[in-house]
Design a protein around this motif. Structure first.
Motif, PDB file in Angstrom:
ATOM      1  N   HIS A 169      44.836  50.873  29.964  1.00 51.56           N
ATOM      2  CA  HIS A 169      45.852  50.288  30.842  1.00 51.56           C
ATOM      3  C   HIS A 169      45.384  50.192  32.289  1.00 51.56           C
ATOM      4  N   VAL A 170      44.167  50.609  32.555  1.00 58.13           N
ATOM      5  CA  VAL A 170      43.562  50.422  33.877  1.00 58.13           C
ATOM      6  C   VAL A 170      42.809  49.095  33.873  1.00 58.13           C
ATOM      7  N   THR A 171      42.928  48.337  34.952  1.00 60.44           N
ATOM      8  CA  THR A 171      42.098  47.155  35.122  1.00 60.44           C
ATOM      9  C   THR A 171      40.891  47.543  35.966  1.00 60.44           C
ATOM     10  N   PHE A 172      39.723  47.527  35.348  1.00 59.74           N
ATOM     11  CA  PHE A 172      38.485  47.924  36.025  1.00 59.74           C
ATOM     12  C   PHE A 172      37.770  46.693  36.578  1.00 59.74           C
ATOM     13  N   LEU A 173      37.517  46.707  37.871  1.00 63.86           N
ATOM     14  CA  LEU A 173      36.729  45.661  38.507  1.00 63.86           C
ATOM     15  C   LEU A 173      35.322  46.210  38.726  1.00 63.86           C
ATOM     16  N   MET A 174      34.354  45.605  38.073  1.00 62.87           N
ATOM     17  CA  MET A 174      32.973  46.071  38.185  1.00 62.87           C
ATOM     18  C   MET A 174      32.352  45.513  39.459  1.00 62.87           C
ATOM     19  N   GLY A 175      32.452  46.266  40.546  1.00 65.28           N
ATOM     20  CA  GLY A 175      31.874  45.839  41.808  1.00 65.28           C
ATOM     21  C   GLY A 175      30.380  45.563  41.661  1.00 65.28           C
ATOM     22  N   HIS A 176      29.935  44.407  42.122  1.00 63.00           N
ATOM     23  CA  HIS A 176      28.540  43.962  42.028  1.00 63.00           C
ATOM     24  C   HIS A 176      28.130  43.610  40.601  1.00 63.00           C
ATOM     25  N   SER A 177      29.092  43.658  39.674  1.00 67.42           N
ATOM     26  CA  SER A 177      28.833  43.266  38.279  1.00 67.42           C
ATOM     27  C   SER A 177      27.669  44.021  37.647  1.00 67.42           C
ATOM     28  N   GLY A 178      27.547  45.321  37.979  1.00 65.87           N
ATOM     29  CA  GLY A 178      26.459  46.116  37.402  1.00 65.87           C
ATOM     30  C   GLY A 178      25.108  45.535  37.737  1.00 65.87           C
ATOM     31  N   TYR A 179      24.922  45.243  39.006  1.00 65.06           N
ATOM     32  CA  TYR A 179      23.811  44.441  39.507  1.00 65.06           C
ATOM     33  C   TYR A 179      22.484  44.744  38.796  1.00 65.06           C
ATOM     34  N   PRO A 193      39.292  43.706  27.386  1.00 65.41           N
ATOM     35  CA  PRO A 193      40.218  42.872  28.160  1.00 65.41           C
ATOM     36  C   PRO A 193      40.517  43.427  29.550  1.00 65.41           C
ATOM     37  N   ASN A 194      40.339  44.727  29.742  1.00 66.05           N
ATOM     38  CA  ASN A 194      40.689  45.369  31.012  1.00 66.05           C
ATOM     39  C   ASN A 194      39.505  45.500  31.967  1.00 66.05           C
ATOM     40  N   VAL A 195      38.394  44.810  31.678  1.00 65.58           N
ATOM     41  CA  VAL A 195      37.212  44.855  32.553  1.00 65.58           C
ATOM     42  C   VAL A 195      36.924  43.461  33.096  1.00 65.58           C
ATOM     43  N   TYR A 196      36.761  43.388  34.427  1.00 62.45           N
ATOM     44  CA  TYR A 196      36.430  42.140  35.106  1.00 62.45           C
ATOM     45  C   TYR A 196      35.104  42.301  35.851  1.00 62.45           C
ATOM     46  N   LEU A 197      34.356  41.227  35.930  1.00 57.80           N
ATOM     47  CA  LEU A 197      33.147  41.182  36.746  1.00 57.80           C
ATOM     48  C   LEU A 197      33.532  40.797  38.168  1.00 57.80           C
ATOM     49  N   GLU A 198      33.014  41.529  39.156  1.00 60.37           N
ATOM     50  CA  GLU A 198      33.278  41.232  40.567  1.00 60.37           C
ATOM     51  C   GLU A 198      31.955  40.828  41.207  1.00 60.37           C
ATOM     52  N   LEU A 199      31.955  39.747  41.987  1.00 55.28           N
ATOM     53  CA  LEU A 199      30.723  39.032  42.307  1.00 55.28           C
ATOM     54  C   LEU A 199      29.965  39.478  43.549  1.00 55.28           C
ATOM     55  N   THR A 200      30.424  40.448  44.310  1.00 57.25           N
ATOM     56  CA  THR A 200      29.706  40.823  45.523  1.00 57.25           C
ATOM     57  C   THR A 200      28.214  41.043  45.246  1.00 57.25           C
ATOM     58  N   ALA A 201      27.377  40.352  45.994  1.00 59.28           N
ATOM     59  CA  ALA A 201      25.912  40.388  45.886  1.00 59.28           C
ATOM     60  C   ALA A 201      25.402  39.700  44.624  1.00 59.28           C
ATOM     61  N   ALA A 202      26.116  39.813  43.519  1.00 55.90           N
ATOM     62  CA  ALA A 202      25.675  39.163  42.284  1.00 55.90           C
ATOM     63  C   ALA A 202      25.603  37.654  42.452  1.00 55.90           C
ATOM     64  N   TYR A 203      26.507  37.106  43.284  1.00 54.94           N
ATOM     65  CA  TYR A 203      26.520  35.653  43.447  1.00 54.94           C
ATOM     66  C   TYR A 203      25.217  35.110  44.028  1.00 54.94           C
ATOM     67  N   ALA A 204      24.436  35.971  44.682  1.00 60.50           N
ATOM     68  CA  ALA A 204      23.197  35.517  45.318  1.00 60.50           C
ATOM     69  C   ALA A 204      22.054  35.316  44.329  1.00 60.50           C
ATOM     70  N   VAL A 205      22.224  35.778  43.109  1.00 61.82           N
ATOM     71  CA  VAL A 205      21.172  35.648  42.095  1.00 61.82           C
ATOM     72  C   VAL A 205      21.343  34.314  41.378  1.00 61.82           C
ATOM     73  N   ASN A 206      20.355  33.460  41.504  1.00 62.11           N
ATOM     74  CA  ASN A 206      20.450  32.095  40.981  1.00 62.11           C
ATOM     75  C   ASN A 206      20.755  32.082  39.483  1.00 62.11           C
ATOM     76  N   GLY A 207      21.814  31.375  39.123  1.00 63.06           N
ATOM     77  CA  GLY A 207      22.165  31.182  37.722  1.00 63.06           C
ATOM     78  C   GLY A 207      23.084  32.224  37.132  1.00 63.06           C
ATOM     79  N   VAL A 208      23.325  33.331  37.838  1.00 61.91           N
ATOM     80  CA  VAL A 208      24.133  34.408  37.266  1.00 61.91           C
ATOM     81  C   VAL A 208      25.586  33.979  37.062  1.00 61.91           C
ATOM     82  N   ILE A 209      26.158  33.278  38.028  1.00 64.98           N
ATOM     83  CA  ILE A 209      27.556  32.848  37.885  1.00 64.98           C
ATOM     84  C   ILE A 209      27.697  31.899  36.690  1.00 64.98           C
ATOM     85  N   ASP A 210      26.780  30.945  36.569  1.00 64.96           N
ATOM     86  CA  ASP A 210      26.820  30.014  35.432  1.00 64.96           C
ATOM     87  C   ASP A 210      26.770  30.787  34.109  1.00 64.96           C
TER      88      ASP A 210
END
Length: 265
Positions: A169-179, A193-210
């Protein structure tokens, strides 16, 4: 690249009225060993306005060291209710304070959950010192933003998986998406269902968001910047120019966050 309506709007204006960004990973105040020119609420708001960020969910830099500083976030949320929500930092180095801090947390409006910084505090996410906060968050269906890093002995994606299975019942936001440990992070977010990827710094890695959007779906990804560490325009640009759809961009930049923080608005 085919310029979608959202891409065109950001290129022309540097922001979008139809896509009001919500930053789920921010901080306030100075931090030891580094100079921030714009660390205070007024400064942060000016940056937000420039970049089209409607709201940030922040933790206090000072509270990462001394959790007694958490209480000051209540004043920020009260003064700027349309721009700020906050996390309450839990530091396992001071377990004797946790019960009282949870009691304080429960009395304050505008706090969405807890912030764990295990790599810095040097206690694993699965250490018993976190249990009090985790049980409370599970009972009250709170958010927990946790710093996560690939192959860390303190907060790797595998450790997040252990918590996700136990505290459903906790919503876990994975800061940096386990960089760096992208495959495992994607698997955990996909399986729980209760785990989300959070994009800080991860967005800088080419192709990761896609890759994340393809494997997990944009409905399980939230945007963050570590503001004031990084300028929001850079992170927003990484999302906007990823090879995804405008629907995906809206999900990542604001719609998922709106859904998650709706109970705290």
């Amino acid at each position: 690249m085919n310029l979608s309506p959202l891409i065109k709007e950001f290129m022309e204006r540097g922001r979008s009225e139809s896509c009001p960004v919500i930053d789920m990973h921010a901080h306030l105040g100075p931090y030891q060993g580094i100079y921030f020119p714009n660390p205070w609420p007024g400064d942060i708001i000016r940056t937000m306005d420039r970049c089209g960020v409607r709201m940030v969910v922040s933790s206090s830099h000072a509270a990462l060291i001394d959790t007694r500083e958490n209480i000051k976030m209540a004043d920020i949320v009260t003064k700027y209710p349309n721009r700020f929500r906050a996390y309450w930092v839990i530091n396992p180095n001071y377990p004797e304070r946790t019960q009282r801090e949870i009691e304080q947390f429960s009395e304050i409006k505008g706090l969405v959950g807890f912030k764990f910084l295990s790599d810095y505090h040097k206690f694993s996410l699965t250490d018993p010192r976190y249990e009090l906060a985790l049980k409370y968050a599970d009972e009250h269906e709170l958010l927990i933003l946790m710093h996560t890093w690939g192959n860390s002995s303190y907060d790797s994606p595998s450790l997040v998986e252990k918590l996700a299975s136990k505290y459903s019942h906790v919503t876990f936001l994975m800061g940096h998406s386990g960089y760096g440990e992208w495959e495992k992070s994607i698997q955990v977010a996909k399986d729980y269902p209760n785990v989300y990827l959070e994009l800080t710094a991860a967005y800088a890695v080419n192709g990761v968001i896609d890759w994340m959007v393809k494997e997990v779906g944009s409905h399980k990804i939230v945007f963050g910047t570590d503001l004031p560490w990084f300028d929001p325009h850079y992170g927003i640009g990484c999302v906007i120019f990823s090879r995804i759809t405008d629907k995906d961009r809206h999900n990542i930049l604001h719609q998922n966050a709106e859904r998650l923080i709706e109970p705290y608005l």
